[in-house]
Design an enzyme around this catalytic site. Sequence first.
Site, mmCIF file in Angstrom:
data_model
loop_
_atom_site.group_PDB
_atom_site.id
_atom_site.type_symbol
_atom_site.label_atom_id
_atom_site.label_comp_id
_atom_site.label_asym_id
_atom_site.label_seq_id
_atom_site.Cartn_x
_atom_site.Cartn_y
_atom_site.Cartn_z
ATOM 1 N N ASP A 31 -65.770 108.711 72.582
ATOM 2 C CA ASP A 31 -66.779 109.476 71.842
ATOM 3 C C ASP A 31 -67.961 109.883 72.723
ATOM 4 O O ASP A 31 -68.331 109.165 73.652
ATOM 5 C CB ASP A 31 -67.274 108.630 70.654
ATOM 6 C CG ASP A 31 -68.055 109.462 69.655
ATOM 7 O OD1 ASP A 31 -67.863 110.693 69.614
ATOM 8 O OD2 ASP A 31 -68.866 108.876 68.915
ATOM 9 N N ASN A 79 -61.523 114.641 61.881
ATOM 10 C CA ASN A 79 -61.953 115.641 62.869
ATOM 11 C C ASN A 79 -61.525 117.066 62.510
ATOM 12 O O ASN A 79 -62.015 118.033 63.096
ATOM 13 C CB ASN A 79 -61.461 115.279 64.284
ATOM 14 C CG ASN A 79 -62.202 114.119 64.906
ATOM 15 O OD1 ASN A 79 -61.639 113.347 65.689
ATOM 16 N ND2 ASN A 79 -63.484 113.957 64.580
HETATM 17 C C1 IPE Z 1 -64.286 109.164 66.325
HETATM 18 O O1 IPE Z 1 -65.364 109.926 66.776
HETATM 19 C C2 IPE Z 1 -63.000 109.901 66.558
HETATM 20 C C3 IPE Z 1 -62.604 110.075 67.939
HETATM 21 C C4 IPE Z 1 -63.270 109.717 69.004
HETATM 22 C C5 IPE Z 1 -61.332 110.698 68.119
HETATM 23 P P1 IPE Z 1 -66.192 110.886 65.817
HETATM 24 O O2 IPE Z 1 -67.174 111.587 66.679
HETATM 25 O O3 IPE Z 1 -65.269 111.725 65.030
HETATM 26 O O4 IPE Z 1 -66.889 109.845 64.844
HETATM 27 P P2 IPE Z 1 -68.151 109.995 63.903
HETATM 28 O O5 IPE Z 1 -67.995 111.249 63.118
HETATM 29 O O6 IPE Z 1 -69.361 110.055 64.799
HETATM 30 O O7 IPE Z 1 -68.149 108.746 63.084
HETATM 31 C C1 IPE Z 2 -65.255 112.688 70.970
HETATM 32 O O1 IPE Z 2 -66.429 113.361 71.259
HETATM 33 C C2 IPE Z 2 -64.071 113.593 70.882
HETATM 34 C C3 IPE Z 2 -63.498 113.688 69.538
HETATM 35 C C4 IPE Z 2 -63.998 113.180 68.450
HETATM 36 C C5 IPE Z 2 -62.276 114.417 69.405
HETATM 37 P P1 IPE Z 2 -67.250 114.118 70.147
HETATM 38 O O2 IPE Z 2 -66.778 115.525 70.084
HETATM 39 O O3 IPE Z 2 -67.230 113.400 68.856
HETATM 40 O O4 IPE Z 2 -68.695 114.075 70.779
HETATM 41 P P2 IPE Z 2 -70.072 113.898 70.023
HETATM 42 O O5 IPE Z 2 -69.962 112.669 69.183
HETATM 43 O O6 IPE Z 2 -70.273 115.145 69.197
HETATM 44 O O7 IPE Z 2 -71.075 113.764 71.114
HETATM 45 MG MG MG Z 3 -68.406 111.966 68.083
#
Ligand code: IPE
Ligand code: IPE
Ligand code: MG
Length: 254
Positions: A31, A79
Amino acid sequence: MLSRDRKKNETELTRLISAEKLPGHVAIIMDGNGRWARKRGLPRIAGHRAGINTLKEVITCSYELGISIVTLYAFSTENWKRPRWEVEFLMSLPGEYLHKELQSLIEKNIIIKTMGNLEQLPEVTQRAINNALEATRDNSGMILNFALNYGGRNEILNAVRKIAARVKEGSLKTEEISEDLFAGYLDTGGLPDPDLLIRPSGELRISNFLLWQLAYTELWFTRILWPDFKKEHFLKAILDYQERERRFGGINKL
Ligand code: IPE
Ligand code: IPE
Ligand code: MG
C-alpha cells in the site's frame, strides 16, 4: 541514504537475522503507491509502476533468506471502486510483470499461486496468470501467492457456500465442520497461516485481507510507502518479528 551505506546496513541487518526463527509465511499489503506518486507530482499509475520494483526486491530478499511462503495483496474486491483508468492499469500489471519476471521466478524454483476471484479479471490477464501457474506448478521452492480481486469476507462466504452445498447433498455432517475443515475451503487451502503481516503506508488496518488466517499473525506497520519500502525495511520487520513472543493464548514463561 547512499547506496554504499544502504548495502552496509543491509549486510548488518541480514547478519542479525536468526535462520531458525524465520517467519515461514509472510503476508504483505502493498500500500501507498498513490501517495508516493502524489508527493512527486506524478500520476497514480507511476506509483503502481514504482511499486513493482519493491515487489521484485522483496521477492529476491525472501528467496535469499529462505522464507517458504510470501502472500502479496495486489488488488482487493473493494479496489473496483477506483476510477476506471486506474482499475484498467492495475489489471494490466500482472501480465506485464509476469511477462518480464516469469523466467527469473522459474529459475528460482518459485511456485506461483493466487487467491481471489480471477474469472472477473480481463482475459489476457487470466491467460498470463494461468500460464505462470502452469509453468511453476512442478517447482518445489518458495510459494509466491498473489491476492488478486481478493477479499477476506468474500473468501469466507465462498467457503460457507461450498460447505453448505456439501451438507445439503449429504456428504458432510454439520458436526464435522471443524476449523481445519473450514480452513481447507479458503483460498489459502492447505497453506499455513501467515506468521508475519507487513503493511506499509501508515494505515493501521487490515482492509479485508486474510480475515480468518490472521487470527494469531504478528502485525508490523510502517509509515514508509510501498515504492520506498526497501530490503532494509523488510529485514527490519523480520528482526522485529524475531523479538516477539508468540503465545497463541497460552503462557510461555511462568
Ligand atoms: C489494500 O489497500 C488493498 C491492496 C493493497 C491491494 P487499499 O489502499 O485498497 O486499502 P484502504 O482503502 O486504504 O483500506
Ligand atoms: C496500493 O497503493 C495499490 C493498490 C491498492 C492496488 P494505493 O493505490 O492504495 O496507494 P494509496 O493508498 O492511494 O497511497
Ligand atoms: Mg491504499
